[in-house]
Design a protein around this motif. Structure first.
Motif, PDB file in Angstrom:
ATOM      1  N   THR A  17       6.759 -57.099 -86.302  1.00 51.25           N
ATOM      2  CA  THR A  17       6.407 -57.528 -84.953  1.00 51.25           C
ATOM      3  C   THR A  17       5.298 -56.614 -84.448  1.00 51.25           C
ATOM      4  O   THR A  17       5.074 -55.531 -85.002  1.00 51.25           O
ATOM      5  N   PRO A  18       4.594 -57.006 -83.385  1.00 47.80           N
ATOM      6  CA  PRO A  18       3.475 -56.187 -82.910  1.00 47.80           C
ATOM      7  C   PRO A  18       3.915 -54.824 -82.389  1.00 47.80           C
ATOM      8  O   PRO A  18       4.975 -54.676 -81.777  1.00 47.80           O
ATOM      9  N   CYS A  19       3.060 -53.827 -82.615  1.00 47.82           N
ATOM     10  CA  CYS A  19       3.273 -52.470 -82.110  1.00 47.82           C
ATOM     11  C   CYS A  19       1.903 -51.853 -81.882  1.00 47.82           C
ATOM     12  O   CYS A  19       1.229 -51.469 -82.846  1.00 47.82           O
ATOM     13  N   GLY A  20       1.472 -51.763 -80.635  1.00 51.18           N
ATOM     14  CA  GLY A  20       0.140 -51.260 -80.363  1.00 51.18           C
ATOM     15  C   GLY A  20      -0.900 -52.106 -81.066  1.00 51.18           C
ATOM     16  O   GLY A  20      -0.914 -53.334 -80.958  1.00 51.18           O
ATOM     17  N   GLU A  21      -1.763 -51.451 -81.831  1.00 53.25           N
ATOM     18  CA  GLU A  21      -2.776 -52.172 -82.596  1.00 53.25           C
ATOM     19  C   GLU A  21      -2.298 -52.514 -84.005  1.00 53.25           C
ATOM     20  O   GLU A  21      -3.076 -53.030 -84.815  1.00 53.25           O
ATOM     21  N   GLY A  75       5.658 -45.324 -84.766  1.00 59.02           N
ATOM     22  CA  GLY A  75       5.149 -44.027 -85.186  1.00 59.02           C
ATOM     23  C   GLY A  75       6.009 -43.305 -86.188  1.00 59.02           C
ATOM     24  O   GLY A  75       5.732 -42.158 -86.548  1.00 59.02           O
ATOM     25  N   LEU A  76       7.054 -43.974 -86.699  1.00 60.08           N
ATOM     26  CA  LEU A  76       7.985 -43.370 -87.657  1.00 60.08           C
ATOM     27  C   LEU A  76       8.240 -44.353 -88.788  1.00 60.08           C
ATOM     28  O   LEU A  76       8.093 -45.567 -88.627  1.00 60.08           O
ATOM     29  N   MET A  81       1.821 -46.491 -84.925  1.00 56.52           N
ATOM     30  CA  MET A  81       1.947 -45.754 -83.677  1.00 56.52           C
ATOM     31  C   MET A  81       1.914 -46.696 -82.477  1.00 56.52           C
ATOM     32  O   MET A  81       1.191 -47.696 -82.462  1.00 56.52           O
ATOM     33  N   PRO A  82       2.685 -46.362 -81.420  1.00 53.57           N
ATOM     34  CA  PRO A  82       2.583 -47.121 -80.173  1.00 53.57           C
ATOM     35  C   PRO A  82       1.380 -46.636 -79.370  1.00 53.57           C
ATOM     36  O   PRO A  82       0.824 -45.567 -79.661  1.00 53.57           O
ATOM     37  N   ALA A 200       6.759 -39.464 -93.527  1.00 58.59           N
ATOM     38  CA  ALA A 200       6.265 -40.619 -92.771  1.00 58.59           C
ATOM     39  C   ALA A 200       6.161 -40.375 -91.269  1.00 58.59           C
ATOM     40  O   ALA A 200       5.540 -41.166 -90.558  1.00 58.59           O
ATOM     41  N   ALA A 201       6.763 -39.295 -90.754  1.00 58.23           N
ATOM     42  CA  ALA A 201       6.847 -39.098 -89.307  1.00 58.23           C
ATOM     43  C   ALA A 201       5.503 -38.692 -88.708  1.00 58.23           C
ATOM     44  O   ALA A 201       4.867 -37.747 -89.165  1.00 58.23           O
ATOM     45  N   ARG A 202       5.085 -39.427 -87.672  1.00 60.57           N
ATOM     46  CA  ARG A 202       3.865 -39.101 -86.929  1.00 60.57           C
ATOM     47  C   ARG A 202       4.148 -38.937 -85.446  1.00 60.57           C
ATOM     48  O   ARG A 202       3.540 -38.125 -84.787  1.00 60.57           O
TER      49      ARG A 202
END
Length: 291
Positions: A17-21, A75-76, A81-82, A200-202
């Motif tokens: 599903t969409p998340c930010g860009e 973001g994880l 990223m959001p 993977a964590a950002r």
């Protein structure tokens, strides 16, 4: 250990599903995930610097008779990223929109779900509960911070620059300091999960833990609320009862529970007890697991 994670992943159905860009990645397990029936879905939100793998020891048990949905939070894990935000609320809105996309068109009438969030996932779960309508049947908070109370200092060591045995030792130290009550319970699978999650964590979520963000949000929840801790949760011990009291200031009817002998990552360290307590909470508060 990688085989266990790969097997669980292969058994899941992936939805984006969409998340930010970019996109948010969700994994679904259970017969209802293959459109076999109308069982009320259960949504699990993992902890900070984590992924769906935080629920490795719960997935099979909790998906036996219902649709189980585990996103990688923005973001994880595998999710992008959001957009930048000063509050968890916009991230919770991304989750709510994703759930509506996944569940709203299942064809079983009005979509409903139960929600369970761990640590940072509990914070997002509280904000999601504040935004949700009748579709949210219940919310269970596990190992929650951001209730306006000071927490114990949990010294962690940097992992990213380490390699080989030193990296494994760093993971073991961090798990013992924050996530487990008994270091003897840190097994190779837990270390493998910690490694995969760390790589993977950002998104950085620790700054929210000392705020009242969850308390303020969960005050607006209309669904039944529960709060669970492991008996030796590093972020709550020795003042777990104070956290229960803080929740009841805004949700007087909240159900609370403690799982003996477990730490912060209670769903892993005491998986059988956690699965039973969560099921019991849903059954006793809501009358049935399926309606």
């Amino acid at each position: 250990m990688a085989d266990i994670l790969a097997r669980l992943d292969a058994l899941s159905r992936h939805i984006e599903t969409p998340c930010g860009e970019g996109r948010m990645v969700w994994r679904l397990w259970g017969e209802a995930g293959r459109e076999a029936g109308p069982a009320t879905p259960l949504v699990l939100l993992h902890g900070g610097s984590g992924s769906w793998r935080h629920w490795t020891r719960n997935i099979e048990a909790l998906s036996r008779d219902r649709l189980l949905i585990c996103p990688d939070l923005p973001g994880l894990g595998d999710s992008d990223m959001p957009p930048p935000a000063d509050s968890p609320a916009p991230v919770a809105a991304i989750l709510r929109a994703g759930l509506e996309q996944i569940l709203g068109g299942r064809g079983y009438g009005p979509w409903r779900y139960d929600l369970c969030g761990f640590s940072f996932g509990a914070l997002l779960g509280g904000h999601l509960a504040a935004q949700a309508g009748e579709e949210l049947r219940s919310v269970t908070l596990v190992g929650a911070g951001a209730l306006g109370l000071a927490r114990q200092i949990t010294p962690l060591v940097k992992v990213r620059s380490e390699t080989g045995e030193a990296r494994i030792a760093a993971h073991r130290h961090n798990l013992a300091s924050l996530m487990f009550a008994d270091p003897a319970n840190i097994d190779p699978l837990a270390l493998a999960i910690q490694e995969a999650n760390t790589v993977a964590a950002r998104f950085r979520s620790r700054g929210f833990a000392s705020t009242t963000s969850l308390k303020d949000a969960i005050a607006r929840a209309r669904a039944p609320v529960a709060l669970l801790y492991g008996e030796r949760d590093a972020i709550a011990w020795p003042e777990i009862e104070s956290r229960f009291a803080a929740l009841r200031e805004v949700q007087p009817e909240a159900w609370t529970g403690i799982i003996p002998g477990a730490g912060h990552w209670v769903a892993y360290e005491a998986a059988e007890s956690f699965n039973a307590v969560l099921g019991d909470m849903l059954a006793r508060r809501l009358g049935t697991l399926h309606r």
